[in-house]
Motif scaffolding. Structure first.
Motif, PDB file in Angstrom:
ATOM      1  N   ILE A  27     -11.530  -0.589   0.650  1.00  0.00           N
ATOM      2  CA  ILE A  27     -10.506  -1.577   0.276  1.00  0.00           C
ATOM      3  C   ILE A  27     -11.173  -2.909  -0.074  1.00  0.00           C
ATOM      4  O   ILE A  27     -10.905  -3.501  -1.129  1.00  0.00           O
ATOM      5  N   SER A  33     -12.085   1.058   5.237  1.00  0.00           N
ATOM      6  CA  SER A  33     -11.942  -0.404   5.223  1.00  0.00           C
ATOM      7  C   SER A  33     -12.871  -1.032   4.181  1.00  0.00           C
ATOM      8  O   SER A  33     -12.452  -1.893   3.402  1.00  0.00           O
ATOM      9  N   SER A  67       0.844  -1.196   0.000  1.00  0.00           N
ATOM     10  CA  SER A  67       0.000   0.000   0.000  1.00  0.00           C
ATOM     11  C   SER A  67       0.876   1.242   0.000  1.00  0.00           C
ATOM     12  O   SER A  67       1.973   1.235   0.564  1.00  0.00           O
ATOM     13  N   GLY A 110      -9.776   5.531   9.344  1.00  0.00           N
ATOM     14  CA  GLY A 110     -10.261   5.691  10.709  1.00  0.00           C
ATOM     15  C   GLY A 110     -10.994   6.991  10.972  1.00  0.00           C
ATOM     16  O   GLY A 110     -11.230   7.339  12.123  1.00  0.00           O
ATOM     17  N   ALA A 111     -11.389   7.711   9.912  1.00  0.00           N
ATOM     18  CA  ALA A 111     -12.081   8.992  10.104  1.00  0.00           C
ATOM     19  C   ALA A 111     -13.592   8.832   9.994  1.00  0.00           C
ATOM     20  O   ALA A 111     -14.326   9.809   9.938  1.00  0.00           O
TER      21      ALA A 111
HETATM   22  P1  ADP Z   1     -12.686   3.280   8.718  1.00  0.00           P
HETATM   23  O1  ADP Z   1     -13.190   2.146   7.887  1.00  0.00           O
HETATM   24  O2  ADP Z   1     -13.788   4.028   9.394  1.00  0.00           O
HETATM   25  O3  ADP Z   1     -11.772   4.201   7.971  1.00  0.00           O
HETATM   26  P2  ADP Z   1     -11.472   1.115  10.136  1.00  0.00           P
HETATM   27  O4  ADP Z   1     -10.803   1.029  11.450  1.00  0.00           O
HETATM   28  O5  ADP Z   1     -12.644   0.238   9.887  1.00  0.00           O
HETATM   29  O6  ADP Z   1     -11.831   2.654   9.907  1.00  0.00           O
HETATM   30  O7  ADP Z   1     -10.436   0.808   8.989  1.00  0.00           O
HETATM   31  C1  ADP Z   1      -9.160   1.419   9.018  1.00  0.00           C
HETATM   32  C2  ADP Z   1      -8.105   0.384   8.666  1.00  0.00           C
HETATM   33  O8  ADP Z   1      -8.142   0.150   7.236  1.00  0.00           O
HETATM   34  C3  ADP Z   1      -6.689   0.821   8.945  1.00  0.00           C
HETATM   35  O9  ADP Z   1      -6.320   0.518  10.255  1.00  0.00           O
HETATM   36  C4  ADP Z   1      -5.892   0.004   7.945  1.00  0.00           C
HETATM   37  O10 ADP Z   1      -5.729  -1.316   8.410  1.00  0.00           O
HETATM   38  C5  ADP Z   1      -6.841  -0.060   6.758  1.00  0.00           C
HETATM   39  N1  ADP Z   1      -6.516   0.996   5.783  1.00  0.00           N
HETATM   40  C6  ADP Z   1      -7.207   2.135   5.522  1.00  0.00           C
HETATM   41  N2  ADP Z   1      -6.608   2.838   4.532  1.00  0.00           N
HETATM   42  C7  ADP Z   1      -5.518   2.121   4.148  1.00  0.00           C
HETATM   43  C8  ADP Z   1      -4.490   2.287   3.164  1.00  0.00           C
HETATM   44  N3  ADP Z   1      -4.458   3.366   2.348  1.00  0.00           N
HETATM   45  N4  ADP Z   1      -3.540   1.338   3.092  1.00  0.00           N
HETATM   46  C9  ADP Z   1      -3.555   0.252   3.899  1.00  0.00           C
HETATM   47  N5  ADP Z   1      -4.495   0.038   4.805  1.00  0.00           N
HETATM   48  C10 ADP Z   1      -5.463   0.946   4.951  1.00  0.00           C
END
Ligand code: ADP
Ligand code: MG
Length: 390
Positions: free
Chosen positions: A139, A136, A75, A130-131
């Protein structure tokens, strides 16, 4: 790899970075967006209604199938280290950190009988992590859309929604519903996704913000209060208790006309929890009607009423969210509400374009005056759902 996370990037650029990292071009490039829930909070696990929209911030993946069972993933965000695993040995122990999202999708596909194979994958996401914008799900949905194409699995977008949900529930361990993945996979440009969480039926609702010279401003308070997880579980339990005491399978079955009777049968706290769910479901339905008839300029009062209900009846707001909402409303927002699970996280404000800077500035100053860390601001607009872009 010089692209910083959250910077927009072209499909070709992602393909070029993939080629630099892996030494050959990808088979294709796919994207899936994050989301904002316009209205309908804590209604999902009560079999109710939600109205999210996909935002113009997306996870982009470049993927190439391999002839063996190796998956290599990298990533542009975080430590930028390549992760290499043998997908024939995927288990909860090997799906850790951020790769739990893409590898979790592979694991679920394998559980469903898809013949999975190795691949190389490069991820670049502009959804802040995480905002509360569901980075998640973005992805998961980008990866499931890509692998669905490459493995020739032919799942429909609605089936991919459930694959994303299983990834969150069974691999990541987050007890989430289908809201995030539905927004990411079923969305369309300039629309919100109305979703009935009982029947899983959905339809698109026009949400033409730019045509009405409006913006949705997300204010990330950057606070998470310690009782967030416990508070969420406690609210779910209250809703279940309310449904049980009122002899309905879920609070979705109740209408406002039944509230006076419910008040007689429930303790005061459970009654207020129930009233939030019942009135929130009605506000989602009303928002859909108003968007269809009068357009987004007219939904402000419904958004603000949703916030009051979460603050006073469901009691999941906090001082930071209340201040963001009140300050936005005092400075020209047509409506504002906290969004997400509560006890911190983000608020959204519906703002005439011309007022955006004034609102940002006022919220910034209000937070500084309260001695709180400065919030983050994102302007979002309703964008298209997951798709192949190269
Ligand atoms: P939200 O889905 O609300 O943003 P989550 O805690 O469910 O918060 O998901 C965040 C997680 O997703 C991060 O801790 C990381 O594992 C993963 N993540 C988010 N963006 C990326 C990125 N650009 N590259 C790798 N992992 C990411
Ligand atoms: Mg998430």
């Amino acid at each position: 790899m010089n692209a910083s996370a959250t910077q927009p990037i072209s499909a070709q650029n992602v393909a070029d970075t993939f080629a630099t990292v892996f030494g050959y071009p990808p088979d294709g490039v796919w994207v899936a967006p994050g989301r904002v829930n316009l209205i309908g909070e804590h209604t999902d696990y009560n079999d109710g209604f939600v109205l999210p929209f996909a935002i113009d911030r997306e996870a982009t993946v470049a993927v190439r199938l391999r002839a063996d069972q190796t998956a290599r993933l990298i990533s542009s965000y975080g430590d930028k280290k390549m992760v290499e695993v043998d997908i024939s040995t995927l288990s909860h122990g090997t799906m850790t950190g951020w790769t739990a999202y893409p590898l979790g999708v592979v694991w679920v596909l394998a559980q469903m009988g898809v013949e999975v194979g190795g691949f190389d994958l490069y991820l670049h996401s502009t959804v802040p992590s995480g905002a509360g914008l569901s980075s998640s799900a973005a992805i998961e949905c980008a990866v499931s859309t890509a692998l669905n194409d490459l493995y020739g699995a032919q799942f429909s977008p609605k089936e991919l929604v459930l694959i994303g949900q299983r990834t969150e529930n069974e691999v990541v361990g987050a007890p989430t519903g289908i809201l995030d993945q539905s927004a990411s996979l079923l969305a369309s440009d300039g629309h919100a996704v109305f979703l009935d969480c009982r029947t899983r039926e959905s339809h698109l609702v026009p949400l033409d913000l730019s045509g009405a010279a409006l913006r949705i401003l997300v204010v990330d308070t950057k606070v998470t209060h310690a009782h967030a997880t416990g508070g969420y579980a406690e609210r779910r339990a209250s809703c279940e208790l309310g449904a049980q005491m009122l002899d309905v399978p879920s609070l979705r079955e109740l209408t406002a006309a039944q509230l006076p009777e419910a008040a007689l049968r429930l303790d005061a706290v459970t009654y207020r929890r129930v009233r939030h769910i019942v009135t929130e479901n009605q506000r989602v339905l009303d928002t859909v009607v108003v968007l269809d008839d009068a357009g987004p300029t007219a939904i402000g009062a419904l958004l603000t009423a949703s916030h009051s209900s979460m603050r006073d009846d469901f009691e999941i707001s906090c001082a930071e969210l209340d201040l963001a909402v009140a300050t936005a409303l005092e400075n020209g927002a047509l409506g504002a509400r906290m969004t997400g699970g509560g006890f911190g996280g983000c608020a959204i404000a519906l703002i005439p374009e011309a007022e955006e800077l004034k609102v940002r500035d006022a919220v910034d100053r209000a937070f500084a005056k309260a001695n709180w860390q400065a919030p983050d601001f994102f302007t979002v607009s309703p964008g298209p759902g997951a798709r192949r872009i190269l």
